[in-house]
Design an enzyme around this catalytic site. Structure first.
Site, PDB file in Angstrom:
ATOM      1  N   TYR A  53       0.821  -1.225   0.000  1.00 18.26           N
ATOM      2  CA  TYR A  53       0.000   0.000   0.000  1.00 18.26           C
ATOM      3  C   TYR A  53       0.848   1.265   0.000  1.00 18.26           C
ATOM      4  O   TYR A  53       0.446   2.286  -0.551  1.00 18.26           O
ATOM      5  CB  TYR A  53      -0.998  -0.037   1.178  1.00 18.26           C
ATOM      6  CG  TYR A  53      -2.095  -1.029   0.913  1.00 18.26           C
ATOM      7  CD1 TYR A  53      -2.077  -2.302   1.480  1.00 18.26           C
ATOM      8  CD2 TYR A  53      -3.117  -0.734   0.018  1.00 18.26           C
ATOM      9  CE1 TYR A  53      -3.052  -3.241   1.174  1.00 18.26           C
ATOM     10  CE2 TYR A  53      -4.108  -1.662  -0.289  1.00 18.26           C
ATOM     11  CZ  TYR A  53      -4.055  -2.921   0.285  1.00 18.26           C
ATOM     12  OH  TYR A  53      -5.008  -3.847  -0.033  1.00 18.26           O
ATOM     13  N   ARG A  56       1.419   1.826  -3.608  1.00 19.81           N
ATOM     14  CA  ARG A  56       0.214   2.314  -4.297  1.00 19.81           C
ATOM     15  C   ARG A  56      -0.113   3.745  -3.862  1.00 19.81           C
ATOM     16  O   ARG A  56      -0.597   4.554  -4.647  1.00 19.81           O
ATOM     17  CB  ARG A  56      -0.965   1.366  -4.038  1.00 19.81           C
ATOM     18  CG  ARG A  56      -0.812   0.013  -4.704  1.00 19.81           C
ATOM     19  CD  ARG A  56      -2.014  -0.863  -4.477  1.00 19.81           C
ATOM     20  NE  ARG A  56      -3.208  -0.293  -5.096  1.00 19.81           N
ATOM     21  CZ  ARG A  56      -4.437  -0.696  -4.763  1.00 19.81           C
ATOM     22  NH1 ARG A  56      -4.616  -1.614  -3.828  1.00 19.81           N
ATOM     23  NH2 ARG A  56      -5.489  -0.167  -5.354  1.00 19.81           N
ATOM     24  N   HIS A 106     -14.565   1.130  -0.538  1.00 13.23           N
ATOM     25  CA  HIS A 106     -13.448   0.219  -0.210  1.00 13.23           C
ATOM     26  C   HIS A 106     -12.346   0.943   0.557  1.00 13.23           C
ATOM     27  O   HIS A 106     -11.218   0.482   0.622  1.00 13.23           O
ATOM     28  CB  HIS A 106     -12.864  -0.382  -1.493  1.00 13.23           C
ATOM     29  CG  HIS A 106     -13.787  -1.368  -2.138  1.00 13.23           C
ATOM     30  ND1 HIS A 106     -13.602  -1.826  -3.420  1.00 13.23           N
ATOM     31  CD2 HIS A 106     -14.916  -1.977  -1.694  1.00 13.23           C
ATOM     32  CE1 HIS A 106     -14.582  -2.682  -3.724  1.00 13.23           C
ATOM     33  NE2 HIS A 106     -15.383  -2.779  -2.700  1.00 13.23           N
ATOM     34  N   ASN A 198     -17.617   1.499 -20.220  1.00 11.83           N
ATOM     35  CA  ASN A 198     -16.467   0.646 -19.917  1.00 11.83           C
ATOM     36  C   ASN A 198     -15.622   0.440 -21.180  1.00 11.83           C
ATOM     37  O   ASN A 198     -16.093   0.660 -22.298  1.00 11.83           O
ATOM     38  CB  ASN A 198     -16.973  -0.703 -19.384  1.00 11.83           C
ATOM     39  CG  ASN A 198     -16.029  -1.282 -18.342  1.00 11.83           C
ATOM     40  OD1 ASN A 198     -15.305  -0.573 -17.663  1.00 11.83           O
ATOM     41  ND2 ASN A 198     -16.016  -2.592 -18.246  1.00 11.83           N
TER      42      ASN A 198
END
Ligand code: APR
Length: 229
Positions: A53, A56, A106, A198
């Site tokens: 993380y 990221r 999330h 998408n």
């Protein structure tokens, strides 16, 4: 005026240089989910998870929002009805583009959480297992990210908005992960129209009344223009 509920996924941030999860060479091709995105993986090797993380977080903080992020922020400002922006993404590119009240179901990389006392605070650039909680001093800090097997945030609020939506739009998500992948059905059951924007058809494409395919930086601004016309 119409209430539009929008769900975004990793695909909206792909053109900002942030990897998606399930595309060719995506994050889940580079790391095992069970090692870096589960409470068990964190208990087993907190250093590995913090490293994942931290990398990221650095990448996310260096990234710039793209035309799709800016278009949704513009829609929020100019649409006369309600715009509810729910994201599965843990980057802050929607906010960087000027979006408000983004619902991070999330969690997000810029948040830190203490597993002992549930205190939340802005995450430092680099987190580690030795960092103490600013409130209880325990060395039980973790990224404020929802891992597999954990309950996503704000679910009650999200279902309430879905029940009132006139239109539900999913942008840049593969429709592989529940409960987010089930939102289209929830919205349709409440009578909402449904649209998928998408790069390619998602796993739940059959549940959308309409779809447009292409890069988010192109098709999202075009779609926003049609709504604001
Ligand atoms: N423009 C639009 N869509 C794109 C683009 C692009 N430039 N690039 C990729 N996509 C699409 C892909 O076609 C795919 O459908 O984005 C989607 C990315 O899918 P995933 O990688 O599965 O990401 P996402 O759907 O957000 O994953 C959901 O899974 O691992 C968990 O918590 C993680 O939030 C994540 C959740």
């Amino acid at each position: 005026m119409s209430k539009i509920v929008i769900l975004t996924g990793a695909g909206i941030s792909a053109e900002s240089g942030l990897g998606t999860f399930r595309d060719e060479g995506g994050l889940w091709a580079q790391h095992r989910i069970e090692d870096v995105a589960t409470p068990e993986g964190f208990a087993r090797d907190p250093d590995l998870v913090h490293e994942f993380y931290n990398a990221r977080r650095a990448q996310s903080r260096a990234a710039q929002p793209n035309a799709a992020h800016f278009a949704l922020a513009k829609l929020q400002k100019e649409h006369r009805g309600d715009i509810v922006l729910v994201t599965q993404n843990v980057d802050s590119l929607h906010e960087a583009a000027g979006a408000q009240n983004v619902c991070h179901m999330h969690g997000f990389l810029d948040g830190a959480l203490c597993s002992s006392c549930d205190t939340r605070w802005p995450a430092p650039p680099v987190m580690s297992k030795t960092r103490q909680c600013p409130s209880c001093n325990a060395q039980t800090t973790r990224p404020d990210i929802v891992w597999f097997g954990e309950m996503p945030y704000h679910m009650e609020t999200i279902y309430h908005h879905l029940s009132e939506a006139d239109l539900f739009v999913a942008i840049g998500t593969s429709g592989n992960v529940y409960p987010a992948a089930g939102f289209v059905q929830e919205a349709a059951l409440s009578g909402a129209d449904t649209l998928e924007l998408n790069l390619e058809a998602s796993a739940t494409i059959s549940q959308f009344a309409q779809a447009e395919f292409g890069k988010a930086s192109e098709i999202v601004p075009n779609w926003v223009e049609t709504i604001l016309r």
